[in-house]
Design a protein around this motif. Structure first.
Motif, PDB file in Angstrom:
ATOM      1  N   VAL A 504       0.847  -1.187   0.000  1.00 39.84           N
ATOM      2  CA  VAL A 504       0.000   0.000   0.000  1.00 39.84           C
ATOM      3  C   VAL A 504       0.884   1.240   0.000  1.00 39.84           C
ATOM      4  O   VAL A 504       1.909   1.272   0.688  1.00 39.84           O
ATOM      5  CB  VAL A 504      -0.916   0.003   1.237  1.00 39.84           C
ATOM      6  N   ASN A 505       0.455   2.261  -0.756  1.00 41.12           N
ATOM      7  CA  ASN A 505       1.181   3.529  -0.753  1.00 41.12           C
ATOM      8  C   ASN A 505       0.585   4.519   0.250  1.00 41.12           C
ATOM      9  O   ASN A 505       1.209   4.847   1.246  1.00 41.12           O
ATOM     10  CB  ASN A 505       1.181   4.144  -2.151  1.00 41.12           C
ATOM     11  N   ASP A 506      -0.648   4.970  -0.016  1.00 41.84           N
ATOM     12  CA  ASP A 506      -1.222   6.041   0.797  1.00 41.84           C
ATOM     13  C   ASP A 506      -2.496   5.659   1.541  1.00 41.84           C
ATOM     14  O   ASP A 506      -2.743   6.149   2.644  1.00 41.84           O
ATOM     15  CB  ASP A 506      -1.516   7.261  -0.091  1.00 41.84           C
ATOM     16  N   VAL A 507      -3.334   4.802   0.954  1.00 40.49           N
ATOM     17  CA  VAL A 507      -4.623   4.496   1.549  1.00 40.49           C
ATOM     18  C   VAL A 507      -4.879   2.996   1.510  1.00 40.49           C
ATOM     19  O   VAL A 507      -4.734   2.354   0.463  1.00 40.49           O
ATOM     20  CB  VAL A 507      -5.775   5.221   0.802  1.00 40.49           C
ATOM     21  N   GLN A 527       2.097  -2.955  18.836  1.00 42.42           N
ATOM     22  CA  GLN A 527       1.831  -1.607  19.303  1.00 42.42           C
ATOM     23  C   GLN A 527       0.742  -0.967  18.431  1.00 42.42           C
ATOM     24  O   GLN A 527       0.815  -1.000  17.203  1.00 42.42           O
ATOM     25  CB  GLN A 527       3.092  -0.735  19.250  1.00 42.42           C
ATOM     26  N   SER A 528      -0.266  -0.363  19.065  1.00 39.20           N
ATOM     27  CA  SER A 528      -1.338   0.293  18.336  1.00 39.20           C
ATOM     28  C   SER A 528      -0.809   1.524  17.608  1.00 39.20           C
ATOM     29  O   SER A 528      -0.089   2.344  18.184  1.00 39.20           O
ATOM     30  CB  SER A 528      -2.462   0.705  19.298  1.00 39.20           C
ATOM     31  N   VAL A 529      -1.196   1.661  16.333  1.00 39.89           N
ATOM     32  CA  VAL A 529      -0.703   2.764  15.507  1.00 39.89           C
ATOM     33  C   VAL A 529      -1.842   3.702  15.106  1.00 39.89           C
ATOM     34  O   VAL A 529      -1.769   4.914  15.324  1.00 39.89           O
ATOM     35  CB  VAL A 529       0.009   2.229  14.246  1.00 39.89           C
ATOM     36  N   LEU A 530      -2.918   3.142  14.531  1.00 36.51           N
ATOM     37  CA  LEU A 530      -4.048   3.946  14.076  1.00 36.51           C
ATOM     38  C   LEU A 530      -5.357   3.193  14.298  1.00 36.51           C
ATOM     39  O   LEU A 530      -5.368   1.953  14.283  1.00 36.51           O
ATOM     40  CB  LEU A 530      -3.920   4.284  12.580  1.00 36.51           C
ATOM     41  N   VAL A 531      -6.446   3.937  14.448  1.00 39.26           N
ATOM     42  CA  VAL A 531      -7.778   3.347  14.554  1.00 39.26           C
ATOM     43  C   VAL A 531      -8.734   4.157  13.680  1.00 39.26           C
ATOM     44  O   VAL A 531      -8.710   5.399  13.699  1.00 39.26           O
ATOM     45  CB  VAL A 531      -8.290   3.340  16.014  1.00 39.26           C
ATOM     46  N   GLN A 532      -9.546   3.455  12.871  1.00 37.25           N
ATOM     47  CA  GLN A 532     -10.558   4.093  12.029  1.00 37.25           C
ATOM     48  C   GLN A 532     -11.873   3.342  12.201  1.00 37.25           C
ATOM     49  O   GLN A 532     -11.914   2.129  11.997  1.00 37.25           O
ATOM     50  CB  GLN A 532     -10.124   4.058  10.562  1.00 37.25           C
ATOM     51  N   GLU A 533     -12.934   4.023  12.560  1.00 35.52           N
ATOM     52  CA  GLU A 533     -14.224   3.376  12.791  1.00 35.52           C
ATOM     53  C   GLU A 533     -15.179   3.622  11.625  1.00 35.52           C
ATOM     54  O   GLU A 533     -15.149   4.679  10.977  1.00 35.52           O
ATOM     55  CB  GLU A 533     -14.843   3.865  14.100  1.00 35.52           C
ATOM     56  N   ASN A 534     -16.036   2.593  11.368  1.00 32.91           N
ATOM     57  CA  ASN A 534     -17.104   2.672  10.371  1.00 32.91           C
ATOM     58  C   ASN A 534     -16.604   3.110   8.998  1.00 32.91           C
ATOM     59  O   ASN A 534     -17.183   3.988   8.341  1.00 32.91           O
ATOM     60  CB  ASN A 534     -18.209   3.620  10.855  1.00 32.91           C
ATOM     61  N   SER A 535     -15.538   2.493   8.569  1.00 32.13           N
ATOM     62  CA  SER A 535     -14.981   2.815   7.254  1.00 32.13           C
ATOM     63  C   SER A 535     -14.168   1.639   6.742  1.00 32.13           C
ATOM     64  O   SER A 535     -13.576   0.899   7.535  1.00 32.13           O
ATOM     65  CB  SER A 535     -14.107   4.065   7.334  1.00 32.13           C
ATOM     66  N   ARG A 536     -14.153   1.489   5.410  1.00 31.09           N
ATOM     67  CA  ARG A 536     -13.314   0.468   4.769  1.00 31.09           C
ATOM     68  C   ARG A 536     -11.965   1.043   4.361  1.00 31.09           C
ATOM     69  O   ARG A 536     -11.146   0.325   3.788  1.00 31.09           O
ATOM     70  CB  ARG A 536     -14.011  -0.077   3.519  1.00 31.09           C
ATOM     71  N   LYS A 537     -11.766   2.321   4.607  1.00 31.51           N
ATOM     72  CA  LYS A 537     -10.540   2.981   4.166  1.00 31.51           C
ATOM     73  C   LYS A 537      -9.778   3.561   5.355  1.00 31.51           C
ATOM     74  O   LYS A 537     -10.372   3.971   6.351  1.00 31.51           O
ATOM     75  CB  LYS A 537     -10.849   4.085   3.156  1.00 31.51           C
ATOM     76  N   MET A 538      -8.451   3.605   5.198  1.00 34.01           N
ATOM     77  CA  MET A 538      -7.616   4.223   6.237  1.00 34.01           C
ATOM     78  C   MET A 538      -6.441   4.918   5.558  1.00 34.01           C
ATOM     79  O   MET A 538      -5.733   4.323   4.741  1.00 34.01           O
ATOM     80  CB  MET A 538      -7.116   3.175   7.230  1.00 34.01           C
ATOM     81  N   GLU A 539      -6.226   6.179   5.909  1.00 33.69           N
ATOM     82  CA  GLU A 539      -5.103   6.953   5.384  1.00 33.69           C
ATOM     83  C   GLU A 539      -3.812   6.534   6.097  1.00 33.69           C
ATOM     84  O   GLU A 539      -3.732   6.576   7.332  1.00 33.69           O
ATOM     85  CB  GLU A 539      -5.346   8.448   5.605  1.00 33.69           C
ATOM     86  N   VAL A 540      -2.800   6.113   5.332  1.00 39.64           N
ATOM     87  CA  VAL A 540      -1.547   5.625   5.941  1.00 39.64           C
ATOM     88  C   VAL A 540      -0.321   6.289   5.316  1.00 39.64           C
ATOM     89  O   VAL A 540       0.801   5.814   5.488  1.00 39.64           O
ATOM     90  CB  VAL A 540      -1.437   4.087   5.820  1.00 39.64           C
TER      91      VAL A 540
END
Length: 566
Positions: A504-507, A527-540
């Motif tokens: 993955v590059n960005d998302v 280690q926890s890094v990011l959390v996104q709720e109610n979505s199929r996408k995450m900005e990384v």
């Protein structure tokens, strides 16, 4: 009231007795009544099971005029072996037992600062053939000391970094081609062409991104230590200054361990009387000098160092060898530091080690008699006999040992992270092949468990990115884990969720027929890094390149997917 007080004192004294650390030299009784001669700056030691019978053997590098010495472990005692095709009657430095071709038997690599390095292929049943000339590794004398093995590109074959203590010859990184040949990739990988008078190095993942980095100890004050960060594309970048590990001292050892059980691996570097250095990994790409606060400065002439949990109380202690013989009262010849569990070490008033006043250099650890207590072998100079510091500590604490077998990763499992958890308290081990001053520790990793009898889980994160998990593990046993054979990523994929693309590059985009309640992103060490709720996408896009785990929660459960950030 008096009776209760006396009873309390009785319990206190009893607990102290049950936890008494005690190491005694039993080299003579165990069959290793030998000296490695008088080599300049010492000789190395290996405690790896070279004949695959389940017992760790002893291999000693030696001074001029004496061949390498091999001692087979026979149920906890040792019998000297002679291999007719290994005749190196010159000064040797480090010994590496490593399976270069993943064929299930250990090959042998030996460094020397006088006559060049040697690579012997084990063709089966401990029959060795010198393949140095055909291997692509230089046969010239590079004045080599330590050798450390790791997999720089996670292709399943172990590469080697060779430390050359020379004012004109640079260190060398050789990539393993997988066919018993190697290629010098030092220049293309970004390894400096300058000479640094290097003693030793260690492969380890200092930033937990799934790629093995390299830390180097350089001798003399005009040669700062070097931290090379692995970019994940076969190249390295010098992160010495940014990481804060670019100390300029008479650096000897590079010993790696997680002394505070936070999941980030720390570094110990020995030095002259100015004092050793303990670097605490801060988890953000930098290290803090924790020496003064930890009580581990030593302030003598330090060389090899090992981390070990001597009394199995859930934290790792430390043993340091030194080259002074104890005749100068203000300097010690060796030291044992007990970790008291708060990031602070102390030297116990009585931990044994009677007679520990030789000119000592390299040391290595193993449970040589399988009693659950870790022993220490020291290769001495000055024509002094080898020490075998047998761990005779009195303790009721429990233990666990873990051995690995890679399938996609290298067969020895080198570079893997082993994590255990007991009631939320975690411990971590990193598997090495060549770590510390010219030393090689057992490839079986040991954990102290204290009074606990069950481990909630044992998790292995392999260089391939595969994660194996075993739940509800009983104490006081050795478990052998084969890569991808236990509860792994695929076992969690009950909803058949997948990633739209990987790497993955960005998302991150998740494919799932069910609504996605939560996306939770973790590092490979949990280690926890990011959390996104109610979505199929995450900005990384903001994340560093490396391997990560994505927990995908839906109505039918949670799936775990491994993915790679480019």
């Amino acid at each position: 009231m008096i009776k209760k007080y006396i009873f309390f004192l009785f319990l206190l004294v009893s607990n102290t007795i049950l936890s008494q650390i005690n190491f005694q030299d039993e080299a003579l009784a165990l069959g290793v009544n030998v000296s490695s001669g008088t080599p300049f700056l010492g000789s190395g030691v290996s405690l790896v099971d070279f004949d695959k019978d389940g017992w760790d053997d002893i291999t000693l590098a030696t001074g001029a005029g004496q061949n390498i010495r091999f001692f087979k472990n026979v149920n906890g005692t040792f019998v000297e072996q002679v291999f007719s095709t290994i005749n190196l009657n010159y000064r040797t430095k480090s010994i590496s037992w490593v399976d270069i071709d993943n064929d299930g038997d250990k090959d042998l690599f030996v460094t020397s600062d006088t006559d060049g390095n040697k690579l012997f292929e084990n063709t089966g049943s401990l029959t060795f053939v010198d393949i140095t000339s055909s291997s692509g590794i230089s046969t010239a004398n590079m004045f080599s000391y330590g050798a450390t093995w790791g997999d720089i590109d996670n292709d399943g074959f172990l590469d080697v970094f060779i430390n050359n203590r020379s004012e004109t010859i640079s260190n060398k990184l050789y990539k393993n081609n997988g066919n018993n040949t190697f290629v010098d990739v030092s220049a293309t990988a970004g390894i400096s062409s300058s000479a640094y008078m290097s003693f030793c190095a260690a492969f380890f993942d200092f930033n937990n991104d799934g790629w093995q980095d390299i830390y180097i100890s350089n001798d003399k004050y005009n040669n700062a230590n070097i931290m090379y960060k692995n970019n994940g594309d076969g190249t390295f970048v010098d992160e010495s200054e940014y990481s804060g590990t670019n100390i300029s001292i008479d650096a000897m050892t590079t010993t790696i361990g997680d002394y505070n059980n936070d999941g980030w691996f720390d570094i110990y570097v020995t030095n002259t009387t100015a004092g050793n250095v303990l670097f605490r990994n801060e988890g953000d790409g930098t290290f803090a000098n924790a020496t003064e606060g930890s009580g581990t400065s030593y302030n003598s002439i330090g060389w090899g160092t090992v981390f070990l949990d001597a009394e199995n109380d859930k934290d790792i202690d430390m043993y340091v060898s030194g080259s002074l013989d104890g005749t100068v009262p203000s300097f010690v010849s060796a030291a044992f530091y007990e970790n008291i569990g708060t990031g602070i070490f102390q030297a116990p008033a009585n931990a044994g080690f009677l007679g520990d006043n030789s000119e000592s250099y390299s040391n290595a650890v193993s449970d040589i008699n399988k009693d659950g207590l870790i022993d220490i072998v020291v290769n001495n100079g000055g024509d002094d006999n080898v020490f075998i510091w047998k761990n005779l500590s009195t303790t009721t604490n429990n233990w666990l040992k873990v051995s690995l077998e890679g399938v996609q990763s290298n067969i020895d499992g080198i570079g893997s992270v082993i994590e255990i958890s007991i009631n939320g308290d975690k411990q971590y081990r990193y598997t090495h092949s060549g770590e510390g001053y010219m030393s090689q520790n057992s490839t079986t990793e040991s954990f102290g468990l204290g009074n606990d009898t069950t481990i909630d889980y044992v998790k292995v994160t392999w260089l391939s990115g595969v994660v194996d998990i075993i739940n509800n593990v009983s104490a006081n046993q050795t478990i052998h884990i084969v890569e991808n054979s236990t509860l792994s990523n695929n076992d969690f994929q009950i909803n058949k969720v997948s990633l739209q693309s990987n790497p993955v590059n960005d998302v991150i985009v998740v494919n799932s027929k069910l609504p996605v309640y939560k996306l939770e992103l973790y590092s490979m060490l949990g280690q926890s890094v990011l959390v996104q709720e109610n979505s199929r996408k995450m900005e990384v896009s903001q994340l560093n390149a490396g391997h990560y785990l994505l927990y995908v929660s839906t109505a039918q459960g949670t799936s775990i997917l491994k993915w790679i950030k480019q």
